[in-house]
Design a protein around this motif. Structure first.
Motif, PDB file in Angstrom:
ATOM      1  N   LEU A  66       0.849  -1.190   0.000  1.00  0.00           N
ATOM      2  CA  LEU A  66       0.000   0.000   0.000  1.00  0.00           C
ATOM      3  C   LEU A  66       0.885   1.240   0.000  1.00  0.00           C
ATOM      4  O   LEU A  66       2.103   1.141   0.137  1.00  0.00           O
ATOM      5  N   SER A  67       0.288   2.398  -0.132  1.00  0.00           N
ATOM      6  CA  SER A  67       1.091   3.618  -0.234  1.00  0.00           C
ATOM      7  C   SER A  67       1.844   3.936   1.052  1.00  0.00           C
ATOM      8  O   SER A  67       2.857   4.616   1.023  1.00  0.00           O
ATOM      9  N   ASP A  68       1.371   3.436   2.192  1.00  0.00           N
ATOM     10  CA  ASP A  68       2.023   3.772   3.463  1.00  0.00           C
ATOM     11  C   ASP A  68       2.480   2.562   4.279  1.00  0.00           C
ATOM     12  O   ASP A  68       3.034   2.721   5.366  1.00  0.00           O
ATOM     13  N   PRO A  84       5.066  -0.441   8.636  1.00  0.00           N
ATOM     14  CA  PRO A  84       4.893   0.926   8.136  1.00  0.00           C
ATOM     15  C   PRO A  84       6.026   1.319   7.193  1.00  0.00           C
ATOM     16  O   PRO A  84       7.171   0.910   7.374  1.00  0.00           O
ATOM     17  N   LEU A  85       5.691   2.078   6.167  1.00  0.00           N
ATOM     18  CA  LEU A  85       6.674   2.556   5.197  1.00  0.00           C
ATOM     19  C   LEU A  85       6.631   4.076   5.155  1.00  0.00           C
ATOM     20  O   LEU A  85       5.565   4.678   5.270  1.00  0.00           O
ATOM     21  N   SER A  86       7.800   4.692   4.961  1.00  0.00           N
ATOM     22  CA  SER A  86       7.841   6.151   4.849  1.00  0.00           C
ATOM     23  C   SER A  86       7.254   6.562   3.501  1.00  0.00           C
ATOM     24  O   SER A  86       7.098   5.743   2.604  1.00  0.00           O
ATOM     25  N   ILE A 116      12.108  -3.575  -1.980  1.00  0.00           N
ATOM     26  CA  ILE A 116      11.511  -2.361  -1.443  1.00  0.00           C
ATOM     27  C   ILE A 116      12.528  -1.693  -0.521  1.00  0.00           C
ATOM     28  O   ILE A 116      12.938  -2.277   0.484  1.00  0.00           O
ATOM     29  N   GLN A 117      12.950  -0.493  -0.889  1.00  0.00           N
ATOM     30  CA  GLN A 117      13.929   0.276  -0.106  1.00  0.00           C
ATOM     31  C   GLN A 117      13.184   1.358   0.661  1.00  0.00           C
ATOM     32  O   GLN A 117      12.516   2.185   0.067  1.00  0.00           O
ATOM     33  N   ASP A 118      13.327   1.317   1.985  1.00  0.00           N
ATOM     34  CA  ASP A 118      12.679   2.314   2.821  1.00  0.00           C
ATOM     35  C   ASP A 118      13.676   2.810   3.855  1.00  0.00           C
ATOM     36  O   ASP A 118      13.966   2.125   4.828  1.00  0.00           O
ATOM     37  N   GLU A 119      14.219   4.006   3.619  1.00  0.00           N
ATOM     38  CA  GLU A 119      15.238   4.588   4.480  1.00  0.00           C
ATOM     39  C   GLU A 119      16.376   3.582   4.676  1.00  0.00           C
ATOM     40  O   GLU A 119      17.017   3.195   3.727  1.00  0.00           O
ATOM     41  N   ASP A 120      16.597   3.084   5.884  1.00  0.00           N
ATOM     42  CA  ASP A 120      17.718   2.169   6.118  1.00  0.00           C
ATOM     43  C   ASP A 120      17.309   0.698   6.081  1.00  0.00           C
ATOM     44  O   ASP A 120      18.095  -0.192   6.394  1.00  0.00           O
ATOM     45  N   LYS A 121      16.079   0.409   5.695  1.00  0.00           N
ATOM     46  CA  LYS A 121      15.605  -0.977   5.647  1.00  0.00           C
ATOM     47  C   LYS A 121      15.291  -1.380   4.215  1.00  0.00           C
ATOM     48  O   LYS A 121      14.973  -0.550   3.375  1.00  0.00           O
ATOM     49  N   SER A 122      15.369  -2.687   3.966  1.00  0.00           N
ATOM     50  CA  SER A 122      14.933  -3.190   2.656  1.00  0.00           C
ATOM     51  C   SER A 122      14.176  -4.497   2.852  1.00  0.00           C
ATOM     52  O   SER A 122      14.411  -5.230   3.820  1.00  0.00           O
ATOM     53  N   TYR A 123      13.272  -4.757   1.944  1.00  0.00           N
ATOM     54  CA  TYR A 123      12.438  -5.959   1.978  1.00  0.00           C
ATOM     55  C   TYR A 123      12.511  -6.570   0.588  1.00  0.00           C
ATOM     56  O   TYR A 123      12.309  -5.880  -0.404  1.00  0.00           O
TER      57      TYR A 123
END
Length: 195
Positions: A66-68, A84-86, A116-123
């Motif tokens: 989802l978007s968030d 949660p994602l930024s 999926i790259q989100d700040e310092d995390k990836s999935y």
């Protein structure tokens, strides 16, 4: 020499453990922490679950981007895990070819990898319903989710016949071939061995 063998055995055990962790909502955070591939079935826009293309996927978790947030669910219960994602997260789409065997037949399984790259995390999510890649890209556009995909994918995925699309991907050296040893062997005939 023994240390190298022990290290190789530990890596193999870790990959297997990561795969096991990725099948259960309670242990999924461990798989995410280890940046493991998470094989999952996508929940499509209309609420249905994407088609499992290969055997052994009945126990996979579901996911919805989802978007968030990223929502993982269980096929066996109504439990969910939301991550949660930024607002600035980014999705890199790639297609992986996994050489494998069904009985004595060498085959190739095709997966879409969502990195999926989100700040310092990836999935890293592996999704097997590759024929739906273009409709997923349309969804990303509508949801205004940042993504990248190699330009040539759009041309290759215009093919609507799934068997032809699979063969085209198998023959195209621009797609990465990866062993993905943590996935289970197929328990169903591969679509190309049915001919």
């Amino acid at each position: 020499m023994i240390n190298n063998k022990q290290q190789a055995n530990q890596k193999t055990t870790q990959r297997g453990q990561n795969f096991t962790n990725a099948l259960n909502l309670e242990t999924l955070p461990k798989a995410i922490e280890n940046n493991a591939y998470i094989p999952a079935l996508m929940i499509l826009e209309n609420g249905t679950i994407s088609t499992p293309r290969y055997g052994g996927q009945e126990n996979y978790l579901t996911f919805q981007l989802l978007s968030d947030k990223l929502v993982f669910g269980s096929n066996k219960s109504d439990q969910h895990l939301s991550v949660p994602l930024s607002e600035n997260y980014h999705v890199d789409l790639s297609v992986l070819k996994r050489p494998t065997f069904y009985l004595a037949f060498p085959t190739v399984e095709v997966y879409v990898l969502l990195n999926i790259q989100d700040e310092d995390k990836s999935y890293q999510i592996l999704w097997s319903d590759f024929p739906k890649l273009l409709s997923f890209i349309d969804y990303l556009k509508k949801a205004e989710i940042n993504y990248t995909v190699p330009d040539f994918y759009l041309q290759v995925f215009e093919e609507t016949d799934v068997k032809k699309l699979q063969r085209n991907i198998e023959r195209d050296n621009r797609f990465t071939s990866k062993m993905l040893p943590s996935l289970p062997p197929s328990t169903q005939p591969h679509p190309l061995t049915e001919d």
